[in-house]
Design an enzyme around this catalytic site. Structure first.
Site, mmCIF file in Angstrom:
data_model
loop_
_atom_site.group_PDB
_atom_site.id
_atom_site.type_symbol
_atom_site.label_atom_id
_atom_site.label_comp_id
_atom_site.label_asym_id
_atom_site.label_seq_id
_atom_site.Cartn_x
_atom_site.Cartn_y
_atom_site.Cartn_z
ATOM 1 N N PRO A 171 0.805 -1.224 0.000
ATOM 2 C CA PRO A 171 0.000 0.000 0.000
ATOM 3 C C PRO A 171 0.832 1.266 0.000
ATOM 4 C CG PRO A 171 -1.012 -1.587 1.435
ATOM 5 C CD PRO A 171 0.299 -2.203 0.985
ATOM 6 N N CYS A 172 0.466 2.204 -0.875
ATOM 7 C CA CYS A 172 1.271 3.408 -1.084
ATOM 8 C C CYS A 172 0.929 4.590 -0.186
ATOM 9 C CB CYS A 172 1.180 3.847 -2.542
ATOM 10 S SG CYS A 172 -0.488 4.363 -3.051
ATOM 11 N N PRO A 173 -0.237 4.679 0.483
ATOM 12 C CA PRO A 173 -0.562 5.876 1.244
ATOM 13 C C PRO A 173 0.501 6.354 2.223
ATOM 14 C CG PRO A 173 -2.522 4.546 1.041
ATOM 15 C CD PRO A 173 -1.387 3.741 0.456
ATOM 16 N N PRO A 174 1.260 5.457 2.898
ATOM 17 C CA PRO A 174 2.265 5.965 3.832
ATOM 18 C C PRO A 174 3.327 6.853 3.187
ATOM 19 C CG PRO A 174 1.823 3.656 4.275
ATOM 20 C CD PRO A 174 1.128 3.999 2.980
ATOM 21 N N TYR A 175 3.501 6.740 1.859
ATOM 22 C CA TYR A 175 4.553 7.501 1.178
ATOM 23 C C TYR A 175 3.991 8.446 0.115
ATOM 24 C CZ TYR A 175 6.763 3.646 3.488
ATOM 25 O OH TYR A 175 7.125 2.731 4.449
#
Length: 318
Positions: free
Chosen positions: A77-81
């Site tokens: 999942p990309c949301p953290p970055y």
């Protein structure tokens, strides 16, 4: 002589972009793990023979696959970055990189391929990358990071994505990144002309002539920015220059007599991501478009996958 089968295990499989690309690169999937039910339905609808598991990665046990896969792949999942999600990094509860690394240690594949947003290469995440690298090196892998533009591999949009590829010896010495070929990406008009004309719109030819560049990066894959439209104001303005109304997703191609700017259908958006027209996304318009917007372009996965497959086969011959 028949080539030896190469097997992959994929996490966070989504609507199948990476899985399709790796299939085209010669990998067969032992299992694909995805927690969203509608994405699992998409995978099963398009590839009934794939073993698709609907599960939370934090609870799923990968140990039955230890030593049974050549490649561990996924789109963590990309949301953290992601800039759109405040780039909380390791403090984001959606950060599954540590879990992915734990699973790699359990499964012990020959190679690893994980993709993410370009934000992961930002200076603020240098310590994150160093931590990931250190863990991989400790497990016997040599990590490589690269920012790839999808348009360099035949996709009709820029779509920069970060790839982490890591291989063990004796495979590491044979890996090289695929060469970019920006001249292979068709314009949006070339790509979608037939779809725009599919139910009889007379303006498709003229529209296609004006849509003579690649598309802006598709957005709308997250639940925060996942409505049935082509994104915020800036994205819609970029689509308008291509003669596309980005305010919403159309249920079907323009009808005969249509006036004004046409809208994209889910199928058209998927083609801009590099999916073939035959790939069907399940769910309603919003659910389907989220899967499209969040996908890893299959041609990019295929290009990198072929290089990994080549490295594995060369290493196995030693």
């Amino acid at each position: 002589m028949t080539k030896k089968k190469l097997w992959s295990l994929e996490i966070c499989a989504g609507g199948g972009g990476q899985a399709l690309g790796l299939e085209n690169a010669g990998f067969e999937h032992r299992v694909l793990v995805e927690w969203e039910g509608i994405a699992c339905e998409t995978l099963r609808a398009n590839r009934p023979k794939w073993d698709v598991v609907e599960a939370d990665l934090r609870e799923w046990d990968p140990s039955p696959y230890k030593g049974k896969v050549d490649l561990f792949a996924g789109g963590v999942p990309c949301p953290p970055y992601s800039v759109a999600s405040k780039q909380l990094g390791e403090d984001d509860e959606r950060n599954l990189f540590p879990r992915a690394l734990d699973m790699i240690e359990i499964v012990q594949p020959k190679a690893v391929m994980l993709e993410n947003v370009r934000g992961l290469l930002d200076p603020k995440f240098k310590t994150v990358r160093e931590g990931i690298n250190a863990r991989l090196v400790e497990m016997g892998y040599t990590p490589h990071w690269r920012l790839l533009n999808a348009s360099d591999y035949g996709v009709s949009q820029l779509r920069p994505r970060v790839l982490l590829v890591a291989l063990r010896e004796p495979y590491e010495e044979h890996f090289e990144w695929p060469e970019p070929h920006p001249d292979t990406a068709p314009s949006v008009g070339e790509l979608l002309k037939d779809q725009m004309a599919s139910v009889g719109w007379e303006g498709a030819e003229e529209w296609a002539a004006g849509a003579d560049t690649i598309a802006p990066t598709l957005v709308g894959g997250s639940k925060l920015h996942g409505g049935p439209d082509l994104g915020p104001t800036r994205a819609r303005a970029a689509w308008k220059k291509l003669g596309v109304n980005g305010g919403s997703i159309a249920p079907e191609a323009p009808q005969p007599g249509h006036e004004g700017l046409p809208r994209l259908t889910v199928k058209m958006a998927a083609m801009v991501q590099g999916f073939p027209p035959s790939w069907e996304f399940q769910g309603g318009k919003t659910q389907a478009y989220r899967q499209v917007g969040n996908a890893f372009p299959p041609p990019v996965a295929e290009a990198v996958g072929k290089k990994i497959a080549e490295a594995i086969r060369k290493g196995d011959k030693r």
